[in-house]
Every structure is written in C-alpha cells, then in structure tokens.
Design an enzyme around this catalytic site. Structure first.
Site, PDB file in Angstrom:
ATOM      1  N   CYS A  60       0.871  -1.148   0.091  1.00 19.65           N
ATOM      2  CA  CYS A  60      -0.083  -0.032   0.175  1.00 19.65           C
ATOM      3  C   CYS A  60       1.116   1.174   0.082  1.00 19.65           C
ATOM      4  CB  CYS A  60      -0.855   0.225   1.403  1.00 19.65           C
ATOM      5  SG  CYS A  60      -1.796  -1.347   1.322  1.00 19.65           S
ATOM      6  N   TRP A 117      -3.056  -2.490  -1.444  1.00 19.24           N
ATOM      7  CA  TRP A 117      -2.851  -4.090  -1.797  1.00 19.24           C
ATOM      8  C   TRP A 117      -3.682  -4.622  -0.917  1.00 19.24           C
ATOM      9  CZ3 TRP A 117      -0.246  -8.265   0.051  1.00 19.24           C
ATOM     10  CH2 TRP A 117       0.020  -9.375  -0.947  1.00 19.24           C
ATOM     11  N   LYS A 138       9.800 -14.001 -14.550  1.00 22.18           N
ATOM     12  CA  LYS A 138       9.317 -13.167 -15.423  1.00 22.18           C
ATOM     13  C   LYS A 138       8.047 -13.556 -16.231  1.00 22.18           C
ATOM     14  CE  LYS A 138      10.737 -10.406 -13.844  1.00 22.18           C
ATOM     15  NZ  LYS A 138      11.895 -10.316 -12.852  1.00 22.18           N
ATOM     16  N   LYS A 153       5.068  -4.089  -5.923  1.00 22.31           N
ATOM     17  CA  LYS A 153       6.387  -4.268  -6.227  1.00 22.31           C
ATOM     18  C   LYS A 153       7.126  -4.242  -4.838  1.00 22.31           C
ATOM     19  CE  LYS A 153       9.941  -2.448  -8.741  1.00 22.31           C
ATOM     20  NZ  LYS A 153      10.427  -3.737  -9.164  1.00 22.31           N
ATOM     21  N   ASN A 211      -0.607   1.597   5.956  1.00 20.18           N
ATOM     22  CA  ASN A 211       0.208   0.685   5.149  1.00 20.18           C
ATOM     23  C   ASN A 211       0.619  -0.327   6.147  1.00 20.18           C
ATOM     24  OD1 ASN A 211       2.207  -0.830   3.593  1.00 20.18           O
ATOM     25  ND2 ASN A 211       3.572   0.901   3.792  1.00 20.18           N
ATOM     26  N   GLY A 212       0.695  -1.772   5.758  1.00 18.67           N
ATOM     27  CA  GLY A 212       1.118  -2.539   6.701  1.00 18.67           C
ATOM     28  C   GLY A 212       0.031  -3.554   7.454  1.00 18.67           C
ATOM     29  N   GLU A 269       5.098 -13.687 -13.997  1.00 14.41           N
ATOM     30  CA  GLU A 269       4.494 -12.696 -13.276  1.00 14.41           C
ATOM     31  C   GLU A 269       3.662 -11.793 -14.373  1.00 14.41           C
ATOM     32  OE1 GLU A 269       7.926 -10.641 -10.254  1.00 14.41           O
ATOM     33  OE2 GLU A 269       8.442 -10.964 -12.218  1.00 14.41           O
ATOM     34  N   GLU A 305      15.116 -17.079 -13.069  1.00 13.67           N
ATOM     35  CA  GLU A 305      14.503 -15.684 -13.314  1.00 13.67           C
ATOM     36  C   GLU A 305      13.634 -15.499 -14.630  1.00 13.67           C
ATOM     37  OE1 GLU A 305      14.357 -12.992 -11.523  1.00 13.67           O
ATOM     38  OE2 GLU A 305      14.245 -11.528 -12.845  1.00 13.67           O
ATOM     39  N   HIS A 365      14.471 -36.647 -14.517  1.00 19.58           N
ATOM     40  CA  HIS A 365      13.894 -36.972 -13.014  1.00 19.58           C
ATOM     41  C   HIS A 365      12.326 -36.578 -12.725  1.00 19.58           C
ATOM     42  CE1 HIS A 365      17.597 -38.572 -11.836  1.00 19.58           C
ATOM     43  NE2 HIS A 365      18.321 -37.636 -12.260  1.00 19.58           N
ATOM     44  N   ARG A 418       3.021   0.016  -5.327  1.00 17.07           N
ATOM     45  CA  ARG A 418       2.926  -0.516  -4.015  1.00 17.07           C
ATOM     46  C   ARG A 418       1.771  -1.335  -3.823  1.00 17.07           C
ATOM     47  NH1 ARG A 418       6.882   1.836  -0.884  1.00 17.07           N
ATOM     48  NH2 ARG A 418       5.912   0.935   1.022  1.00 17.07           N
TER      49      ARG A 418
HETATM   50  C1  G6P Z   1       8.144  -8.432  -5.229  1.00 18.02           C
HETATM   51  C2  G6P Z   1       8.455  -7.782  -6.492  1.00 18.02           C
HETATM   52  C3  G6P Z   1       9.836  -8.549  -6.956  1.00 18.02           C
HETATM   53  C4  G6P Z   1      11.021  -8.338  -6.114  1.00 18.02           C
HETATM   54  C5  G6P Z   1      10.425  -9.002  -4.770  1.00 18.02           C
HETATM   55  C6  G6P Z   1      11.686  -8.641  -3.739  1.00 18.02           C
HETATM   56  O1  G6P Z   1       7.791  -9.616  -5.296  1.00 18.02           O
HETATM   57  O2  G6P Z   1       7.481  -7.705  -7.044  1.00 18.02           O
HETATM   58  O3  G6P Z   1       9.951  -7.982  -8.387  1.00 18.02           O
HETATM   59  O4  G6P Z   1      11.938  -9.173  -6.622  1.00 18.02           O
HETATM   60  O5  G6P Z   1       9.385  -8.337  -4.131  1.00 18.02           O
HETATM   61  O6  G6P Z   1      11.794  -7.185  -3.683  1.00 18.02           O
HETATM   62  P1  G6P Z   1      13.150  -6.446  -3.175  1.00 18.02           P
HETATM   63  O7  G6P Z   1      12.536  -5.159  -3.161  1.00 18.02           O
HETATM   64  O8  G6P Z   1      13.410  -6.904  -1.877  1.00 18.02           O
HETATM   65  O9  G6P Z   1      14.097  -6.780  -4.163  1.00 18.02           O
END
Ligand code: G6P
Length: 618
Positions: A2, A73, A495, A613, A103-104, A498, A491, A514, A27
């Site tokens: 948030c 969020w 991507k 994010k 927020n939290g 996501e 990774e 396996h 956020r």
């Molecule tokens: C969220 C974001 C990711 C990020 C992860 C860790 O899931 O969507 O893109 O890698 O948090 O975030 P940080 O800010 O700790 O790298």
C-alpha cells in the site's frame, strides 16, 4: 504494501495527493481513495486505479487544504469500495470523526476489534485498518490532541505499519506515524507533506525528512514537529535531518516508452554503468566501495549467507557460483521468508548479505534481524534505495544505482544487483589472494565492457518478438539452464509468470529426466540457456532428450555454442561467450521474451494482477 500520502497546504491539496498516489501505485493497486477537509471530511474511494479516482475528484471538483490518500494492496478484506481506505471512525453521533490511511498489518486486530465493539464502535469494513480509526477516536476522548491520541493508540497495536490520520474538528493538521513501514516527510514552501516514498512528493518538494521507527509527526501548512513516544505517552520532541533528494521527477517519467518495464529493460546499460562508475574510474578494486569498515570485516569473513526474496533471491543464487568459484568462499543462499522461521546453524565469521531492490521487503528485513540475533556479527546490504530500512540496519552497504524501478517485474534492479555481486566477489577474492593483479585487471576490463555488451544484447529484440507470438498461445513453459545459468532460467520463468500469467517452471537441465520430461509435448515450449561454458556438452545432451520426445526448443545460445536450428529447434544467437558476464547478458533476452509475450496477451505489464512491487507485509 500500500502507498500513503498526506498533505497540508495553503493551496488545494487534491492535485498533490493524486500525483503522489500515481507515483505510489506500484505499491498496490487494488483500490484507491482520499479524504480532504472541506467543511467536514470529504471522502472518495474506488476499486479502480488512481486515474479513476482522479476522474471522480474532477467530476466532483473536489478541493481541500489538508488531506490523506491511499492506494491499496489487499491483505484483510477483498478489494472493494467498502474496504478501500481512508477508513472512518465517528459514523455514530457524539464521537470524534477520524480518518485513517494505513500501510502494513495490525496483527492483534481481532482482539482489538472485539474490545472496540464492546465499547460501542461499529465496524463497516473487513479491514484491520478500521481498528486504528476507532482506537484513535477512543483515545482522543482522553488525550490532549490528535498527536497524543495517535501515540496512545500505537502502543496498543501490534505489527509493522505506517499511518496517516486526520480529525474533522482540526482540519488544519495531519498526524503520521512510522512503526515498521516506510514513511517520510516532505517540506515545501506552501505546505508540508508525508508519503511512503520520495517519488510521491517530487513534484511538491525536494526537501525530505526520513522518519525513524517509532516517530510520530504532526504537520500543518507552516510547520511540523516530530516526537518519540513511550508506553503511549509523548516523551520528547526529536530533530531529524532534512535531506535534499537527488532524485528528479524526470527519472520517474515514462518518456518515449509504452511501459515502465520496457523503459527499465532498455535502461540497463546505463543503470549498470552508474552502479559501477567508481570502479570504472579506478585502476583497482577496493573494499572501501562497501563502506569504511569493509576491509576489516571482509578480512575476517570465511563464509557468506545471502538472504533475499523474489528476483533478488535469484541474484543471490547466481552470486553463490561466483563466490565459490572465484573467491573460494562457501556461500549459502536462503529465501528470507523461510530463513526467519528456521533454526539455522550459525557459523562464525559469516558475512550476512541482504539483497533487495526496495530495501523494505518485510521478510528480508526480518531475516536480516534474525540472523543478527542468532549471532552473525556483520551484515552487508545490496540495495537500490539509499534511505531504506535495509541500508540503515546494515553494517556495510553497496548501492545499486539503477534509479527508481517502477515496473512491478524487476529488471534493471536484477542486472545491477548481479554487477554489484560480481564486484563483491572480486573484492573478496582479492583480499583472499585468489585474484592476481592480471586477473583483477581483466575483471575490471570485463566490467567496463558490460554496458556495451548489454546494448549489444538488446539488439535481439526483433527475433525475440517473433518468438513471443508463438508463446502467447501456450499455457505452460519450461526453462532450462545449468550451473550459474540455472538461476537465470529461474528468473526467466518468474518474469514470464509474473506478467503473462503463463505457468512457467525452471529446471536445472540435468534434472529433466527425473520428472519434468514427462510433461514435454508439442504444447510445452522449452526455453534453454546455452552459453559456451564447460557444461555446454552436457546441456546439449539434455536438449536432445527434449527434441527426441517431440518437444519444441527455444534456445538462447552464445554465437560460439554451435547449436544449429532445425525443425522444432529455434535458436537466437547472442555474442560470443562472455565469461563471468554471461549470466547477466543471458538475462536480457528472457526479460524481452516475457515483455513481448505479455504485450501479445495484452496484460497490464507494469501492474500485473495480485502483485505489488514492494512487499512490506509478511
Ligand atoms: C516483489 C517484487 C519483485 C521483487 C521482490 C523482492 O515480489 O514484485 O520484483 O523481486 O518483491 O523485492 P526486493 O525489493 O526486496 O528486491
């Protein structure tokens, strides 16, 4: 998660609040809302995005000289107007009318809710936030003012959070509190502001005050005061330094790009150059790049523990290969949310490295604190946000200078983290006499070459775009890699998941037989990363296993990998093998693949569903 914004000004604050929310949408974007004082508390809420809120505010010609706003969020309660912030207390008569954004998470909200209900407060949402509104209202009855009531309330709440509060009866002020989630003040000429991060306030001011944990602040249009509280009482006024931020509002503009993710993919060359600038200007690698105590701490270091989440965790997994191979250091990489609840064995002289783009991921912060509590003496933060909690709580720090990353799917933060971790590896290797001067010069030359190599790799975009059309029809995909490129496959799969919502899984290619080989058919595209390294011949055998079973292979190969395209075997050639830089360069086409598949599927690239994010809650 948030985002929260607050403003008190001699001018109408609605534009500042909406601009701030736009900047904080990364956020969370399940709903948005604001409240301003204008002959009473005027509230607007929507389950749409901030631009919907803007439309509503324009239609209603909303105005006010003090206000608080929120982009959500969802944690407690589904995304709905009823659960959107700001939340009110005082819907009943004879109670002070209070508005809160938050927020939290309030962890003891159930017991607080029962208590407040028994005191006669009526709850109209499913959120934990509403507890705060009623609690402040209750405490206000026996406090001198709003600031004191907020202090008293915080003492009763458990959890990590940041809040902004307004009282209808005192329309000239807002009160904010930081308790485990980020919050800062912005000091302007015509008003004062508060927000979850700097980007929200850049259009209003460049002068920022970063609040410390436990700070409560009262803002008016002409001033502010910050206090510390203990046991629910104000203890003393505290002074916090005013920083002029270097960030410009240009850095957060989209410019000629369609999406932030696209912008950030193409910014990687300059982001890496900025991150490594100090090395480019030097002839040798120095531990001082990580802080003045680094030489002494690094000299005692005999193993490394990396803690991180998401994409940052994948950066840690790559670093493990480098640290072991180049610096000869044992390295353990742990998902922060798991580590914080284990009983790990502490080995002496372990350097704990926290990797985070935001520096505010709740699990990473908690895991770092836990590692310290267990007895790990030294910590290093690799982070993109200078004033973040992670930077502040670590002994040593290295800033990735990627600039603000706004797309939810991390791109330039990852490659700058990798560049920083390669530098860390080289620094530790040098101190441990594993990097002779010629090797050090070669490594510096490689790092200098990295921005150009990234530019070159980005040129594969048209070929990747053609592949993306075929992926858009698929429901699943496998990603394969070996050695240091296995985390890169992870990774790439992350991507794709996501932003295109295609189910993707990464496997170490040797593990294929396996289990996952059973999934391979013509409907399951298999993406492979095929650098010309010592594992190439092994990988080629794994690719044959897929090919022989009718699987369709999409291979990103080094120009000298000698993999020839054939039926069901598609190849995009990158440059010749780039040694230690290879995992960084192989990341780029995987980012482009996910981006273009998402475009084909017309998803919300920068704000994928259900994600945010910065994950500031557990
Ligand atoms: C969220 C974001 C990711 C990020 C992860 C860790 O899931 O969507 O893109 O890698 O948090 O975030 P940080 O800010 O700790 O790298």
């Amino acid at each position: 998660m948030c985002g929260i914004v607050g403003a008190v000004s001699v001018n109408n604050v609605v534009p500042v609040l909406l601009e701030g929310l736009q900047r904080l949408e990364y956020r969370g974007y399940d709903s948005a809302g604001l409240v301003v004082t204008c002959g009473g508390l005027q509230r607007l809420r929507t389950t749409g995005r901030v631009h919907e809120l803007q439309k509503l505010a324009d239609e209603q010609k909303m105005q006010g000289f003090a206000g608080i706003a929120h982009t959500r969020w969802a944690t407690h309660g589904a995304p709905s107007v009823r659960n959107a912030h700001p939340h009110f207390s005082g819907l009943e008569e004879n109670n002070p009318r209070i508005a809160v954004v938050h927020n939290g998470i309030v962890e003891n909200y159930e017991s607080m809710r029962e208590r407040l209900q028994s005191e006669g407060y009526r709850f109209v949402s499913d959120t934990d936030t509403e507890v705060i509104a009623h609690l402040v209202a209750l405490n206000l009855k026996r406090s001198e003012g709003l600031l004191e009531a907020v202090c008293a309330s915080i003492a009763e709440l458990q959890g990590a959070f940041a809040i902004a509060v307004m009282e209808e009866a005192r329309p000239d002020k807002i009160v904010v509190a930081r308790n485990g989630a980020p919050l800062l003040l912005g000091l302007g000429e015509s008003g004062n502001y508060a927000a979850s991060d700097v980007s929200a306030l850049l259009k209003a001011t460049k002068n920022m005050v970063y609040l410390e944990e436990g700070d409560v602040a009262e803002l008016t249009s002409s001033g502010y005061r910050i206090v510390n509280c203990h046991n629910g009482k104000v203890v003393q006024k505290v002074e916090r330094a005013v920083h002029e931020t270097e960030l410009t509002s240009d850095a957060i503009e989209l410019g000629p790009y369609t999406h932030y993710m696209q912008k950030e993919i193409f910014e990687q060359s300059s982001a890496v150059a900025n991150t490594l600038e100090m090395v480019f200007n030097a002839q040798s690698i120095s531990p001082n790049l990580f802080g003045s105590a680094a030489e002494s701490i690094f000299s005692q270091t005999s193993s490394i523990l990396i803690l991180a989440c998401g994409t940052s965790y994948h950066a840690g997994l790559v670093a493990r290969y480098w640290l072991e191979t180049v610096a000869g250091l044992p390295c353990n990489v742990e998902i922060a949310s798991e580590y914080r609840y284990r009983d790990p064995i502490v080995s002496p002289n372990t350097l704990v490295v926290g990797i985070s783009q935001s520096g505010e991921t709740a699990d990473t912060l908690a895991a770092m604190k836990y590692a310290k509590k267990l007895g790990h003496a030294h910590s290093l933060a690799i982070c993109n946000v200078p004033e973040s909690a992670l930077i502040r709580q670590s002994d040593l720090r290295f800033l990735t200078r990627a600039g603000p990353e706004i797309g939810v799917a991390s791109t330039k933060a990852f490659t700058t983290q990798l560049a920083s971790l390669l530098l860390l590896t080289a620094t530790l290797a040098k101190l441990r006499r594993k990097l002779p001067p010629e090797a050090e010069s070669c490594l510096i030359a490689d790092l200098r070459h990295l921005p150009v190599a990234i530019q070159h790799t980005l040129q594969v975009e048209p070929q990747v775009k053609a592949w993306a059309k075929r992926f858009a029809q698929k429901r699943h995909a496998l990603f394969l890699g070996r050695g240091v490129h296995y985390p890169i496959a992870m990774e790439g799969a992350l991507k794709l998941k996501e932003i295109s919502y295609i189910h993707a899984e990464a496997y170490a290619a040797g593990e294929l037989k396996h289990g996952p080989l059973a999934l391979v058919d013509s409907e399951m595209p298999v993406v492979a990363i095929a650098p010309n390294d010592q594992l190439l011949s092994k990988l080629k055998s794994n690719l044959q296993e897929v090919h022989a079973r009718g699987g369709e292979l999409y291979v990103f190969a080094d120009a000298d990998s000698h993999i020839v395209p054939s039926e069901n075997l598609h190849v995009i050639r990158l440059s010749e093998h780039e040694g230690l830089l290879s995992p960084i360069l192989h990341t780029i086409p995987l980012q482009l693949l996910a981006y273009h598949v998402a475009l084909e599927k017309n998803t919300d690239v920068d704000k994928p569903r259900n994600l945010a994010k910065a994950v500031t809650v557990e």
